[in-house]
Motif scaffolding. Structure first.
Motif, PDB file in Angstrom:
ATOM      1  N   GLY A 218      20.026  51.529  35.878  1.00 61.71           N
ATOM      2  CA  GLY A 218      20.915  52.658  35.575  1.00 61.71           C
ATOM      3  C   GLY A 218      22.366  52.471  35.945  1.00 61.71           C
ATOM      4  O   GLY A 218      23.211  53.305  35.596  1.00 61.71           O
ATOM      5  N   LEU A 219      22.712  51.403  36.664  1.00 60.70           N
ATOM      6  CA  LEU A 219      24.097  51.190  37.079  1.00 60.70           C
ATOM      7  C   LEU A 219      24.745  50.093  36.227  1.00 60.70           C
ATOM      8  O   LEU A 219      24.173  49.021  36.043  1.00 60.70           O
ATOM      9  N   ILE A 220      25.931  50.393  35.716  1.00 60.90           N
ATOM     10  CA  ILE A 220      26.722  49.412  34.955  1.00 60.90           C
ATOM     11  C   ILE A 220      28.018  49.175  35.711  1.00 60.90           C
ATOM     12  O   ILE A 220      28.714  50.128  36.072  1.00 60.90           O
ATOM     13  N   ILE A 221      28.347  47.919  35.966  1.00 62.83           N
ATOM     14  CA  ILE A 221      29.627  47.581  36.600  1.00 62.83           C
ATOM     15  C   ILE A 221      30.392  46.669  35.645  1.00 62.83           C
ATOM     16  O   ILE A 221      29.987  45.528  35.402  1.00 62.83           O
ATOM     17  N   ARG A 222      31.456  47.200  35.069  1.00 61.16           N
ATOM     18  CA  ARG A 222      32.255  46.452  34.096  1.00 61.16           C
ATOM     19  C   ARG A 222      33.414  45.746  34.778  1.00 61.16           C
ATOM     20  O   ARG A 222      34.010  46.264  35.726  1.00 61.16           O
ATOM     21  N   ARG A 223      33.736  44.574  34.285  1.00 59.04           N
ATOM     22  CA  ARG A 223      34.890  43.820  34.766  1.00 59.04           C
ATOM     23  C   ARG A 223      36.069  44.024  33.816  1.00 59.04           C
ATOM     24  O   ARG A 223      35.909  43.963  32.601  1.00 59.04           O
ATOM     25  N   ASP A 224      37.241  44.244  34.382  1.00 54.55           N
ATOM     26  CA  ASP A 224      38.485  44.292  33.606  1.00 54.55           C
ATOM     27  C   ASP A 224      39.527  43.529  34.419  1.00 54.55           C
ATOM     28  O   ASP A 224      40.373  44.111  35.089  1.00 54.55           O
ATOM     29  N   TYR A 225      39.418  42.199  34.385  1.00 55.79           N
ATOM     30  CA  TYR A 225      40.210  41.352  35.269  1.00 55.79           C
ATOM     31  C   TYR A 225      41.421  40.756  34.554  1.00 55.79           C
ATOM     32  O   TYR A 225      41.340  40.390  33.378  1.00 55.79           O
ATOM     33  N   ASP A 226      42.505  40.638  35.293  1.00 61.46           N
ATOM     34  CA  ASP A 226      43.639  39.799  34.876  1.00 61.46           C
ATOM     35  C   ASP A 226      43.429  38.446  35.552  1.00 61.46           C
ATOM     36  O   ASP A 226      43.748  38.271  36.730  1.00 61.46           O
ATOM     37  N   THR A 227      42.901  37.495  34.796  1.00 58.99           N
ATOM     38  CA  THR A 227      42.516  36.208  35.393  1.00 58.99           C
ATOM     39  C   THR A 227      43.717  35.322  35.718  1.00 58.99           C
ATOM     40  O   THR A 227      43.551  34.257  36.311  1.00 58.99           O
ATOM     41  N   SER A 228      44.920  35.760  35.338  1.00 59.65           N
ATOM     42  CA  SER A 228      46.113  34.962  35.650  1.00 59.65           C
ATOM     43  C   SER A 228      46.668  35.265  37.039  1.00 59.65           C
ATOM     44  O   SER A 228      47.663  34.660  37.453  1.00 59.65           O
ATOM     45  N   LEU A 229      46.047  36.174  37.773  1.00 63.02           N
ATOM     46  CA  LEU A 229      46.559  36.555  39.089  1.00 63.02           C
ATOM     47  C   LEU A 229      46.545  35.355  40.036  1.00 63.02           C
ATOM     48  O   LEU A 229      45.588  34.575  40.041  1.00 63.02           O
ATOM     49  N   PRO A 230      47.590  35.224  40.860  1.00 61.92           N
ATOM     50  CA  PRO A 230      47.592  34.132  41.846  1.00 61.92           C
ATOM     51  C   PRO A 230      46.629  34.415  42.987  1.00 61.92           C
ATOM     52  O   PRO A 230      46.155  35.544  43.159  1.00 61.92           O
ATOM     53  N   HIS A 231      46.345  33.393  43.782  1.00 65.04           N
ATOM     54  CA  HIS A 231      45.549  33.582  44.993  1.00 65.04           C
ATOM     55  C   HIS A 231      46.367  34.381  46.006  1.00 65.04           C
ATOM     56  O   HIS A 231      47.594  34.447  45.931  1.00 65.04           O
ATOM     57  N   MET A 232      45.687  34.988  46.954  1.00 70.13           N
ATOM     58  CA  MET A 232      46.370  35.732  48.003  1.00 70.13           C
ATOM     59  C   MET A 232      45.832  35.307  49.361  1.00 70.13           C
ATOM     60  O   MET A 232      44.713  34.774  49.465  1.00 70.13           O
ATOM     61  N   VAL A 233      46.642  35.534  50.388  1.00 72.26           N
ATOM     62  CA  VAL A 233      46.225  35.221  51.750  1.00 72.26           C
ATOM     63  C   VAL A 233      45.727  36.510  52.401  1.00 72.26           C
ATOM     64  O   VAL A 233      46.483  37.465  52.562  1.00 72.26           O
ATOM     65  N   ALA A 234      44.430  36.540  52.716  1.00 69.15           N
ATOM     66  CA  ALA A 234      43.828  37.772  53.225  1.00 69.15           C
ATOM     67  C   ALA A 234      42.527  37.446  53.950  1.00 69.15           C
ATOM     68  O   ALA A 234      42.042  36.316  53.921  1.00 69.15           O
ATOM     69  N   ASP A 235      41.981  38.464  54.617  1.00 69.55           N
ATOM     70  CA  ASP A 235      40.678  38.358  55.262  1.00 69.55           C
ATOM     71  C   ASP A 235      39.618  38.703  54.209  1.00 69.55           C
ATOM     72  O   ASP A 235      39.465  39.871  53.831  1.00 69.55           O
ATOM     73  N   LYS A 236      38.913  37.699  53.744  1.00 65.74           N
ATOM     74  CA  LYS A 236      37.967  37.884  52.644  1.00 65.74           C
ATOM     75  C   LYS A 236      36.880  38.890  52.989  1.00 65.74           C
ATOM     76  O   LYS A 236      36.541  39.771  52.188  1.00 65.74           O
ATOM     77  N   GLU A 237      36.322  38.797  54.196  1.00 66.84           N
ATOM     78  CA  GLU A 237      35.240  39.689  54.581  1.00 66.84           C
ATOM     79  C   GLU A 237      35.694  41.139  54.640  1.00 66.84           C
ATOM     80  O   GLU A 237      34.964  42.056  54.252  1.00 66.84           O
ATOM     81  N   GLN A 238      36.921  41.346  55.112  1.00 67.43           N
ATOM     82  CA  GLN A 238      37.430  42.714  55.165  1.00 67.43           C
ATOM     83  C   GLN A 238      37.641  43.278  53.771  1.00 67.43           C
ATOM     84  O   GLN A 238      37.342  44.448  53.501  1.00 67.43           O
TER      85      GLN A 238
END
Length: 351
Positions: A218-238
């Motif tokens: 019953g759950l649908i999760i759609r992706r609407d991504y901008d795949t050109s986005l650069p990487h970012m520096v962050a805490d992945k787990e957070q």
């Protein structure tokens, strides 16, 4: 192509356009792209009056400014855009910028911008106060919990010849463990985050997998991504926890039957936590559930506030804390049938 003489306008927070007398656009800055939700190349294909739904007041303002070669100001103007569901309430300023009266600088200052900045300041102060209160409260709760668990274990040992009472000591120990888990979650935002270079779409895919595994029907999760986005520096787990908390709230509100959209876009020239960033991530989590109850909207990020009887009211508090630790912002819009949480995070962060 934009004239190099207008390049300095790219740095402005205020959305600005350069227009000819007939509405043909010559220039638009990144703040204007963000306001109208249209990329610059597409934006410049339209006339001013196409973009802003042919407002008579706007035509009059442009004509008057160019005719008299002086600035013209409208303090409260309602304008509609092709992609906006709600009208924009703006303060409009039109200023001629050439002697022949051919070009004008149009400034579009959203009236809610100052309110939004003030609200962000208030939320930051409130969140800091909440964080201090939670930390003190959690430590006060944590200290006697060990004693309660120890006493329950001793009592269980003393009652070894009364097995019918064992279930009571087990309840004490289990509830103490549950409280310990709650306290650990309350203290979780205060750990130092571990930053690394990450792809935000890997974070979203992890959350998507977790949610679909937990709610396979019953759950649908759609992706609407901008795949050109650069990487970012962050805490992945957070960041996984931020998105997961919001998604889980949405899924539970929809009773696991509905649609969630994970959307990523780039935002340019934005101010977050009093710092100016050339590029930022705009992450939106949209669901088609019943919406957030009106009575809790103003304090949805406060600890222990929840619209569900079984909820702890900590999910959004933790999400807000993690986002603020990354120098970002989180806000939402909600109505029956659609709730959208928007998380803004800088791609570059020197903290």
């Amino acid at each position: 192509m934009n004239s190099p003489s207008f390049a300095g306008l790219d740095l402005l927070d205020t959305p600005v356009l350069i227009t000819h007398a007939d509405g043909k656009l010559e220039f638009a800055n990144p703040a204007c792209e963000n306001l109208l939700a249209i990329g610059r190349r597409e934006l410049l294909r339209h006339s001013l009056f196409e973009l802003l739904q042919d407002s008579p007041a706007l035509r009059q303002a442009l004509a008057t400014a160019l005719q008299h070669n002086s600035s013209y100001i409208e303090h409260d103007l309602e304008l509609r855009t092709p992609h906006g569901e709600q009208p924009l309430h703006i303060a409009l300023s039109v200023t001629p910028i050439d002697a022949e009266g051919r070009l004008a600088l149009v400034e579009l200052r959203p009236l809610d911008q100052q309110l939004k900045i003030a609200n962000e300041e208030r939320l930051l102060l409130q969140q800091q106060a909440n964080r201090e209160l939670i930390r003190n409260l959690a430590h006060e709760i944590k200290n006697p919990l060990g004693g309660i668990r120890g006493a329950a274990q001793l009592l269980e040992h003393e009652l070894s010849d009364r097995p019918e009472l064992k279930e009571y000591t087990e309840v004490i120990q289990e509830e103490a463990l549950r409280l310990q888990s709650l306290v650990d979650r309350l203290l979780a935002p205060h750990r130092r985050h571990v930053r690394s270079e990450i792809n935000i779409h890997e974070v979203l895919e992890r959350v998507r997998s977790i949610a679909l595994a937990e709610y396979p029907q019953g759950l649908i999760i759609r992706r609407d991504y901008d795949t050109s986005l650069p990487h970012m520096v962050a805490d992945k787990e957070q960041l996984i926890q931020v998105v997961l908390n919001i998604v889980k709230n949405a899924v539970q509100a929809m009773k696991a039957k509905g649609e969630v959209i994970l959307r990523t876009r780039v935002a340019r020239q934005v101010t977050l936590a009093r710092k100016r960033h050339v590029l930022a991530l705009k992450l939106q989590i949209v669901d088609n559930g019943p919406g957030i109850p009106e009575e809790i909207r103003d304090h949805i990020f406060y600890p222990l506030v929840t619209g569900r009887a079984e909820g702890t009211g900590l999910g959004l508090t933790l999400a807000q804390a993690y986002v603020h630790q990354h120098g970002g912002s989180i806000e939402f819009e909600s109505r029956p049938g659609q709730t959208c949480f928007t998380v803004m995070l800088p791609f570059s962060n020197t903290d």
